[in-house]
Design a protein around this motif. Structure first.
Motif, PDB file in Angstrom:
ATOM      1  N   LYS A   1       0.821  -1.207   0.000  1.00 50.06           N
ATOM      2  CA  LYS A   1       0.000   0.000   0.000  1.00 50.06           C
ATOM      3  C   LYS A   1       0.863   1.268   0.000  1.00 50.06           C
ATOM      4  N   HIS A   2       2.027   1.201   0.631  1.00 52.22           N
ATOM      5  CA  HIS A   2       2.948   2.341   0.727  1.00 52.22           C
ATOM      6  C   HIS A   2       4.319   1.933   0.184  1.00 52.22           C
ATOM      7  N   PRO A   3       4.474   1.815  -1.139  1.00 51.68           N
ATOM      8  CA  PRO A   3       5.724   1.297  -1.712  1.00 51.68           C
ATOM      9  C   PRO A   3       6.952   2.164  -1.431  1.00 51.68           C
ATOM     10  N   ARG A   4       6.763   3.429  -1.127  1.00 53.30           N
ATOM     11  CA  ARG A   4       7.904   4.304  -0.853  1.00 53.30           C
ATOM     12  C   ARG A   4       8.337   4.261   0.613  1.00 53.30           C
ATOM     13  N   ALA A   5       7.530   3.623   1.439  1.00 48.70           N
ATOM     14  CA  ALA A   5       7.872   3.511   2.865  1.00 48.70           C
ATOM     15  C   ALA A   5       9.044   2.544   3.040  1.00 48.70           C
ATOM     16  N   SER A   6       9.884   2.828   4.025  1.00 52.42           N
ATOM     17  CA  SER A   6      11.028   1.947   4.276  1.00 52.42           C
ATOM     18  C   SER A   6      11.074   1.443   5.718  1.00 52.42           C
ATOM     19  N   LYS A   7      10.369   2.117   6.613  1.00 57.98           N
ATOM     20  CA  LYS A   7      10.381   1.755   8.035  1.00 57.98           C
ATOM     21  C   LYS A   7       9.158   0.909   8.372  1.00 57.98           C
ATOM     22  N   LYS A   8       9.373  -0.110   9.211  1.00 56.69           N
ATOM     23  CA  LYS A   8       8.255  -0.937   9.669  1.00 56.69           C
ATOM     24  C   LYS A   8       7.213  -0.053  10.356  1.00 56.69           C
ATOM     25  N   PRO A   9       5.930  -0.289  10.101  1.00 53.76           N
ATOM     26  CA  PRO A   9       4.905   0.544  10.744  1.00 53.76           C
ATOM     27  C   PRO A   9       4.746   0.256  12.240  1.00 53.76           C
ATOM     28  N   ILE A  10       4.894  -1.007  12.636  1.00 54.19           N
ATOM     29  CA  ILE A  10       4.712  -1.420  14.032  1.00 54.19           C
ATOM     30  C   ILE A  10       5.963  -2.190  14.451  1.00 54.19           C
TER      31      ILE A  10
END
Length: 147
Positions: free
Chosen positions: A25-34
Motif C-alpha cells: 500500500k505504501h511502496p515508498r515507505a522503508s520503516k516498519k509501521p509497528i
C-alpha cells in the motif's frame, strides 16, 4: 445471559503479514509501521511531541483495523464486553503494569467496528497482565461478550 468469548493474538507473524500489506500500500515507505507485537507503553508515547504521538496512534489504529478485518471480525459491533490483555514482552526488563494501557488498540477496535465504542458503557472491565516470552512476544486479548 449469553456469554461468548473471542481470543485475539497479535504476534510477530501478524506483524509480518501486516508489513506485506503495508509496504504494498505504501511502496515508498522503508520503516516498519509497528515495531513490536504489543502496545507502546505510556512512558514511550506520552513524551513524544503531539504530531509524533498522533502518527503513532494512527499507525496502530490502521494496524488494528487491518488485524480485525483479517480475523473476520470487522463490523461485529460488540455492544457490551469485558477485555483481558495479556502482554508477553521480549525482555526481562521491568515493566510497570499501569504503563501498558492499550489505548491505541481500543481506538482501533472502535474504528474497525469490532466494538461499538471503548467507553465504560460498552467495555465494562479491563484486566491487564504482563509476562516475558523471549521466543514469542505477543499480546493476547480475550474478549468476553455479554448479551
Amino acid at each position: 445471559m449469553k456469554i461468548q468469548e473471542i481470543k485475539l493474538v497479535i504476534d510477530n507473524l501478524s506483524l509480518e503479514e501486516y508489513e506485506k500489506y503495508y509496504f504494498e500500500k505504501h511502496p515508498r515507505a522503508s520503516k516498519k509501521p509497528i515495531d513490536n507485537p504489543y502496545h507502546p507503553t505510556i512512558n514511550q508515547w506520552m513524551i513524544m511531541k503531539r504530531p509524533m504521538m498522533n502518527a503513532l496512534k494512527q499507525k496502530w489504529k490502521d494496524f488494528i483495523r487491518w488485524f480485525i478485518d483479517n480475523q473476520g471480525y470487522s463490523n461485529l459491533h460488540i455492544e457490551k464486553c469485558e477485555m483481558k490483555f495479556i502482554t508477553y514482552y521480549k525482555t526481562n526488563r521491568r515493566h510497570d503494569i499501569d504503563n501498558s494501557c492499550p489505548k491505541f488498540i481500543l481506538d482501533g477496535f472502535s474504528e474497525s467496528g469490532f466494538i461499538i465504542d471503548d467507553d465504560s458503557k460498552h467495555i465494562t472491565k479491563i484486566t491487564m497482565e504482563c509476562h516475558v516470552d523471549k521466543e514469542n512476544p505477543r499480546t493476547e486479548i480475550e474478549v468476553i461478550i455479554r448479551q
